[in-house]
Design an enzyme around this catalytic site. Structure first.
Site, PDB file in Angstrom:
ATOM      1  N   SER A 177       0.822  -1.253   0.005  1.00  0.00           N
ATOM      2  CA  SER A 177       0.104   0.112  -0.016  1.00  0.00           C
ATOM      3  C   SER A 177       1.066   1.427   0.168  1.00  0.00           C
ATOM      4  O   SER A 177       0.304   2.445  -0.092  1.00  0.00           O
ATOM      5  CB  SER A 177      -0.933   0.079   1.336  1.00  0.00           C
ATOM      6  OG  SER A 177      -0.146  -0.177   2.277  1.00  0.00           O
ATOM      7  N   HIS A 203       7.019   2.030  -1.717  1.00  0.00           N
ATOM      8  CA  HIS A 203       8.204   1.070  -1.395  1.00  0.00           C
ATOM      9  C   HIS A 203       8.450   0.092  -2.541  1.00  0.00           C
ATOM     10  O   HIS A 203       9.340  -0.090  -3.218  1.00  0.00           O
ATOM     11  CB  HIS A 203       7.913   0.562   0.100  1.00  0.00           C
ATOM     12  CG  HIS A 203       9.209  -0.066   0.335  1.00  0.00           C
ATOM     13  ND1 HIS A 203       9.336  -1.824   0.173  1.00  0.00           N
ATOM     14  CD2 HIS A 203      10.484   0.149   0.745  1.00  0.00           C
ATOM     15  CE1 HIS A 203      10.619  -2.273   0.570  1.00  0.00           C
ATOM     16  NE2 HIS A 203      11.262  -0.987   0.952  1.00  0.00           N
TER      17      HIS A 203
END
Length: 156
Positions: free
Chosen positions: A86, A89
């Protein structure tokens, strides 16, 4: 026109490394098994296969650089799994891992293959690690085998 193309047959004395990211090991363990299976099925010997484990995909390029510089291996197969979460990254890790492997691979004097999954979901990763979509570790090792043969033919 002369066509130069590699094949999928090993002599048996080739020394190959698999670099595996332990993160998402449920997926990456399957990729390693696929790569090992491809190596053995195409004439490789288990004693000539090395497994280099790194914490995550981001560390693969550094280990790859060290393995290339060691001059111990005739080819290197990189496997890992980066699964979208989410946060952004995923984007950073996937991009830098890809760039790093490509950069080191171009400077290496041995074949380097890219078997790092970059998927949106765990289900997609499972599909590519040995279920519906085949095993990308197996495919990555086939790339190493074919490129080894190609290099030998180019230099002959």
């Amino acid at each position: 026109m002369k066509i130069i193309e590699g094949n999928l047959s090993l002599k048996g004395d080739e020394k190959i490394a698999i670099i595996n990211a332990r993160f998402n090991h449920i997926i990456t363990d399957r990729l390693v098994e696929g790569a090992k299976d491809a190596f053995l099925r195409h004439g490789g010997k288990e004693e000539n296969l090395s497994l280099i484990l790194v914490p995550g995909a981001f560390e693969i390029p550094f280990a790859l650089k060290q393995a290339c510089e060691s001059k111990k291996f005739d080819g290197i197969c990189c496997v890992g799994a980066v699964i979208r979460g989410s946060t952004p990254h995923f984007d950073y890790v996937a991009a830098e891992t890809t760039k790093g492997i490509a950069s080191v691979g171009l400077g290496a004097n041995v074949p380097v293959s890219f078997g790092v999954l970059t998927t949106d979901t765990l289900e997609q990763a499972i599909e590519r690690a040995g279920s519906k979509a085949g095993n990308k570790g197996f495919e990555a090792m086939l790339t190493v085998v074919e490129m080894l043969n190609l290099i030998q033919k180019i230099k002959a």
